[in-house]
Design a protein around this motif. Sequence first.
Motif, PDB file in Angstrom:
ATOM      1  N   ASP A   1     -53.115  17.929 -71.609  1.00 28.28           N
ATOM      2  CA  ASP A   1     -53.694  19.219 -72.001  1.00 28.28           C
ATOM      3  C   ASP A   1     -53.069  19.741 -73.287  1.00 28.28           C
ATOM      4  OD1 ASP A   1     -55.288  19.134 -69.753  1.00 28.28           O
ATOM      5  OD2 ASP A   1     -54.032  20.498 -68.575  1.00 28.28           O
TER       6      ASP A   1
ATOM      7  N   VAL B   1     -54.392  17.550 -76.257  1.00 25.06           N
ATOM      8  CA  VAL B   1     -55.797  17.813 -76.555  1.00 25.06           C
ATOM      9  C   VAL B   1     -55.965  19.181 -77.203  1.00 25.06           C
ATOM     10  CG1 VAL B   1     -58.058  18.233 -75.516  1.00 25.06           C
ATOM     11  CG2 VAL B   1     -56.704  16.266 -74.795  1.00 25.06           C
TER      12      VAL B   1
ATOM     13  N   SER C   1     -57.380  19.644 -80.937  1.00 19.55           N
ATOM     14  CA  SER C   1     -58.561  20.486 -81.105  1.00 19.55           C
ATOM     15  C   SER C   1     -58.320  21.554 -82.176  1.00 19.55           C
ATOM     16  CB  SER C   1     -58.923  21.130 -79.764  1.00 19.55           C
ATOM     17  OG  SER C   1     -60.072  21.939 -79.887  1.00 19.55           O
TER      18      SER C   1
ATOM     19  N   GLU D   1     -67.318  21.360 -81.026  1.00 26.16           N
ATOM     20  CA  GLU D   1     -67.152  19.910 -80.946  1.00 26.16           C
ATOM     21  C   GLU D   1     -65.696  19.468 -80.902  1.00 26.16           C
ATOM     22  OE1 GLU D   1     -70.982  18.446 -83.568  1.00 26.16           O
ATOM     23  OE2 GLU D   1     -69.196  19.165 -84.623  1.00 26.16           O
ATOM     24  N   SER D   2     -64.799  20.378 -81.193  1.00 29.81           N
ATOM     25  CA  SER D   2     -63.397  19.987 -81.361  1.00 29.81           C
ATOM     26  C   SER D   2     -62.761  19.478 -80.069  1.00 29.81           C
ATOM     27  CB  SER D   2     -62.581  21.159 -81.920  1.00 29.81           C
ATOM     28  OG  SER D   2     -62.583  22.248 -81.017  1.00 29.81           O
ATOM     29  N   GLY D   3     -63.112  20.064 -78.931  1.00 25.93           N
ATOM     30  CA  GLY D   3     -62.508  19.644 -77.673  1.00 25.93           C
ATOM     31  C   GLY D   3     -62.842  18.213 -77.315  1.00 25.93           C
ATOM     32  N   GLN D   4     -64.111  17.840 -77.426  1.00 24.15           N
ATOM     33  CA  GLN D   4     -64.528  16.475 -77.098  1.00 24.15           C
ATOM     34  C   GLN D   4     -63.912  15.467 -78.062  1.00 24.15           C
ATOM     35  OE1 GLN D   4     -66.268  15.244 -74.448  1.00 24.15           O
ATOM     36  NE2 GLN D   4     -65.656  13.277 -75.335  1.00 24.15           N
ATOM     37  N   ARG D   5     -63.900  15.802 -79.336  1.00 21.83           N
ATOM     38  CA  ARG D   5     -63.298  14.900 -80.331  1.00 21.83           C
ATOM     39  C   ARG D   5     -61.806  14.750 -80.063  1.00 21.83           C
ATOM     40  NH1 ARG D   5     -64.923  13.901 -85.632  1.00 21.83           N
ATOM     41  NH2 ARG D   5     -63.506  12.444 -86.658  1.00 21.83           N
TER      42      ARG D   5
ATOM     43  N   ARG E   1     -60.231  15.001 -77.182  1.00 20.14           N
ATOM     44  CA  ARG E   1     -60.027  14.143 -76.003  1.00 20.14           C
ATOM     45  C   ARG E   1     -60.231  12.677 -76.350  1.00 20.14           C
ATOM     46  NH1 ARG E   1     -62.291  18.756 -73.540  1.00 20.14           N
ATOM     47  NH2 ARG E   1     -64.427  18.014 -73.866  1.00 20.14           N
ATOM     48  N   SER E   2     -61.199  12.408 -77.202  1.00 21.71           N
ATOM     49  CA  SER E   2     -61.468  11.027 -77.608  1.00 21.71           C
ATOM     50  C   SER E   2     -60.301  10.460 -78.410  1.00 21.71           C
ATOM     51  CB  SER E   2     -62.765  10.966 -78.436  1.00 21.71           C
ATOM     52  OG  SER E   2     -63.879  11.355 -77.669  1.00 21.71           O
TER      53      SER E   2
ATOM     54  N   TYR F   1     -57.143  11.502 -78.341  1.00 16.95           N
ATOM     55  CA  TYR F   1     -55.985  11.350 -77.453  1.00 16.95           C
ATOM     56  C   TYR F   1     -56.105  10.072 -76.624  1.00 16.95           C
ATOM     57  CZ  TYR F   1     -52.945  12.009 -73.442  1.00 16.95           C
ATOM     58  OH  TYR F   1     -52.009  11.817 -72.456  1.00 16.95           O
TER      59      TYR F   1
END
Length: 206
Positions: free
Chosen positions: A131, A134, A138, A151-155, A157-158, A160
Amino acid sequence: MKQRAGDAGANAREAILAAARKAAQAHGYGGLNIRALADGVGIKGASIYYHFPSKADLGAAVARRYWEDSAADLDALWGETSDPLRCLHDYPDVFRKSLESENRLCLCSFMAAEYDDLPDVVKREVQAFADVHVAWLSKMLFASSVVSAGESGQRARSIYAAVAGAQLMARSRSDIALYDALIDGYRAAGLLPTLQRTLPEPGVDH
């Protein structure tokens, strides 16, 4: 000068945490052996239980200290440059350092692989590590205008997951050059942003 009892206790606790961290990075939560740790630190097993009532408490404390130290490293990285794009570029170095140190794996990545066998208190600290990373990624992605806030959260996680996976693959082959090659591949594919900023097109006002 005589050492105070409180200082001695704090030093013993720190020594236990340091030894447990090294053991967990090499063997995971399952590799935390109280007797072996006591022998390594030079104390009795009962002394470990004085500071950590159970193996679960010890594992949680080790994982918590690990993500706290990692969070401090990320904050320091931001503080050194105040350039979010530079921070994103240098981020893989955080995981590379473990490989540089006796080909070790990120402690929380190792424990995450043992998830089904972890006590709940340890699971929470392992999740906190991911957490923290990420959230930081983000923040850097949005600050550098690489992606939108949505979009920052998904990017993040990818990124990481990809960097942690590269570390795991490199460790399994004891090949840090493989890690570097994978990171270069992520940059070439566009997952990890590069330091090259987009320049305005000629004749176009911005």
